[in-house]
Scaffold this active site. Structure first.
Site, PDB file in Angstrom:
ATOM      1  N   ASP A  73      -4.732   3.532  -1.986  1.00  0.00           N
ATOM      2  CA  ASP A  73      -5.770   3.827  -1.141  1.00  0.00           C
ATOM      3  C   ASP A  73      -6.134   5.308  -1.528  1.00  0.00           C
ATOM      4  OD1 ASP A  73      -5.955   1.548   0.791  1.00  0.00           O
ATOM      5  OD2 ASP A  73      -3.747   1.859   1.227  1.00  0.00           O
ATOM      6  N   ASP A  75      -6.492  -6.536   4.123  1.00  0.00           N
ATOM      7  CA  ASP A  75      -5.925  -5.298   4.036  1.00  0.00           C
ATOM      8  C   ASP A  75      -5.858  -4.684   5.253  1.00  0.00           C
ATOM      9  OD1 ASP A  75      -5.186  -2.893   3.713  1.00  0.00           O
ATOM     10  OD2 ASP A  75      -6.831  -2.090   2.444  1.00  0.00           O
ATOM     11  N   SER A 113       0.913  -1.035  -0.065  1.00  0.00           N
ATOM     12  CA  SER A 113      -0.169   0.139   0.072  1.00  0.00           C
ATOM     13  C   SER A 113       0.838   1.561  -0.123  1.00  0.00           C
ATOM     14  CB  SER A 113      -0.993  -0.029   1.286  1.00  0.00           C
ATOM     15  OG  SER A 113      -1.435   1.459   1.549  1.00  0.00           O
ATOM     16  N   HIS A 133      -1.060  -1.255  -4.288  1.00  0.00           N
ATOM     17  CA  HIS A 133      -2.400  -0.881  -3.623  1.00  0.00           C
ATOM     18  C   HIS A 133      -2.348   0.493  -3.530  1.00  0.00           C
ATOM     19  CE1 HIS A 133      -5.893  -1.863  -1.058  1.00  0.00           C
ATOM     20  NE2 HIS A 133      -5.551  -1.124  -0.277  1.00  0.00           N
ATOM     21  N   MET A 178     -11.179  -5.997   5.018  1.00  0.00           N
ATOM     22  CA  MET A 178     -10.589  -5.108   6.088  1.00  0.00           C
ATOM     23  C   MET A 178     -10.156  -5.755   7.395  1.00  0.00           C
ATOM     24  SD  MET A 178     -10.058  -2.465   4.033  1.00  0.00           S
ATOM     25  CE  MET A 178      -9.031  -1.533   5.396  1.00  0.00           C
ATOM     26  N   MET A 219      -8.972   8.171  -0.116  1.00  0.00           N
ATOM     27  CA  MET A 219      -9.726   8.686   0.864  1.00  0.00           C
ATOM     28  C   MET A 219     -10.187   9.980   1.008  1.00  0.00           C
ATOM     29  SD  MET A 219      -7.456   6.843   4.231  1.00  0.00           S
ATOM     30  CE  MET A 219      -6.401   5.474   4.141  1.00  0.00           C
ATOM     31  N   MET A 227     -12.134   4.478  -0.738  1.00  0.00           N
ATOM     32  CA  MET A 227     -12.968   4.646   0.425  1.00  0.00           C
ATOM     33  C   MET A 227     -13.271   6.087   0.533  1.00  0.00           C
ATOM     34  SD  MET A 227      -9.705   3.372   2.825  1.00  0.00           S
ATOM     35  CE  MET A 227      -8.710   3.399   1.388  1.00  0.00           C
ATOM     36  N   HIS A 231      -8.250   1.025  -4.064  1.00  0.00           N
ATOM     37  CA  HIS A 231      -9.371   0.983  -2.750  1.00  0.00           C
ATOM     38  C   HIS A 231      -9.974   2.150  -2.587  1.00  0.00           C
ATOM     39  CE1 HIS A 231      -9.386  -0.067   1.673  1.00  0.00           C
ATOM     40  NE2 HIS A 231     -10.603  -0.080   0.960  1.00  0.00           N
TER      41      HIS A 231
HETATM   42  C1  DX5 Z   1      -6.293   1.321   5.531  1.00  0.00           C
HETATM   43  C2  DX5 Z   1      -5.921   1.011   3.999  1.00  0.00           C
HETATM   44  C3  DX5 Z   1      -4.780  -0.078   4.073  1.00  0.00           C
HETATM   45  C4  DX5 Z   1      -3.376   0.664   4.787  1.00  0.00           C
HETATM   46  C5  DX5 Z   1      -2.654  -0.820   5.388  1.00  0.00           C
HETATM   47  O1  DX5 Z   1      -7.501   2.113   5.555  1.00  0.00           O
HETATM   48  O2  DX5 Z   1      -6.855   0.576   3.099  1.00  0.00           O
HETATM   49  O3  DX5 Z   1      -4.559  -0.095   2.670  1.00  0.00           O
HETATM   50  O4  DX5 Z   1      -2.619   1.542   3.999  1.00  0.00           O
HETATM   51  O5  DX5 Z   1      -1.646  -0.375   6.016  1.00  0.00           O
HETATM   52  P1  DX5 Z   1      -0.903  -1.266   6.835  1.00  0.00           P
HETATM   53  O6  DX5 Z   1      -0.286  -2.295   6.180  1.00  0.00           O
HETATM   54  O7  DX5 Z   1       0.138  -0.395   7.725  1.00  0.00           O
HETATM   55  O8  DX5 Z   1      -1.805  -1.716   8.067  1.00  0.00           O
HETATM   56 ZN    ZN Z   2      -6.272  -0.452   1.321  1.00  0.00          ZN
END
Ligand code: DX5
Ligand code: ZN
Length: 230
Positions: free
Chosen positions: A36, A177, A9, A34, A139, A38, A70, A68
């Site tokens: 993310d 994840d 990620s 990956h 998750m 947000m 969010m 991903h």
């Molecule tokens: C959290 C993200 C993850 C996050 C995982 O909302 O979706 O992808 O980056 O990070 P680690 O591996 O540090 O838990």
């Molecule tokens: Zn993620």
């Protein structure tokens, strides 16, 4: 042995050197990027959008990019991510008013589609759309931040999701994840996951003396996965 995929990620990468970070992690043996997204609305944090995905493609990244989402709502931004070179687009069912429509939209835009399940979200959302997902993402932390601890109840949920996938006979990835580390990836694989997101465990491995070396952590993941009984 399943075709395990490791998906760092980039949330934990050095954003000032993002292209280089992605190149290095792929060169170290990672399979998928990956990504993310947000929005400070669906989750309490704000990250990156389609422009950054497009920039990575223009930089020369050819690996699959696993977007991903969010964000809420989700549909408006999907065509933009498809145009920016996303390979997978996954979203949280709670963030879409019309889950089936959103899955279709992702496919119509030429990407693979997936549903993401928060720790407390039941897998029931899959019942009538199993044939429309290419990926199920569980998750193992509450979404919003890197560096949180793996929630152990995810292991039973992975087993349940694996059973649903196997019974369906469909080709569906089971991704996990949050909180994935070298010391727990093996039991996570044994519970049924075949794609592993890891942010802090990978990018946190960069050392001051050699900030570009991710080889050892990726190799350690593979070593643990090779020992998994599946
Ligand atoms: C959290 C993200 C993850 C996050 C995982 O909302 O979706 O992808 O980056 O990070 P680690 O591996 O540090 O838990
Ligand atoms: Zn993620």
């Amino acid at each position: 042995m399943p075709d395990f995929k490791i998906a760092p990620s980039i949330l934990s990468a050095d954003f000032a050197r993002l292209g280089e970070e992605v190149d290095n992690v792929i060169a170290a043996g990672a399979d998928v990027v990956h990504f993310d997204v947000m929005d400070n609305h669906y989750v309490p944090n704000l990250t990156i959008g389609p422009l950054v995905c497009d920039a990575l493609r223009k930089h020369g990244v050819t690996a699959d990019i696993d977007v991903h989402l969010m964000v809420k709502p989700v549909d408006r931004i999907i065509p933009d991510f498809a145009a920016a070179g996303a390979s997978y687009i996954t979203f949280h069912p709670e963030a879409s008013e019309h889950i089936d429509r959103t899955l279709q939209l992702i496919h119509n835009e030429g990407c693979k589609a997936g549903l993401v399940f928060n720790p407390a979200t039941p897998l029931d959302y899959l019942t009538y759309v199993m044939d429309k997902v290419d990926m199920i993402l569980l998750m193992s932390v509450n979404p919003g931040f890197g560096g949180q601890s793996f929630i152990p109840a995810t292991l039973d949920k992975l087993t349940e999701a694996r059973r649903l996938i196997d019974e369906s006979g469909l080709d569906i990835r089971l991704e996990v994840d949050g909180g994935v580390k070298v010391d727990n990836i093996r039991e996570i694989a044994e519970a049924g996951a075949d794609m592993f997101v890891a942010g802090s465990a990978v990018f946190g491995a960069a050392s001051e003396s050699d900030p570009n070396t991710y080889d050892s952590v990726i190799a350690a993941f593979r070593e643990e996965l090779a020992k998994a009984t599946v």
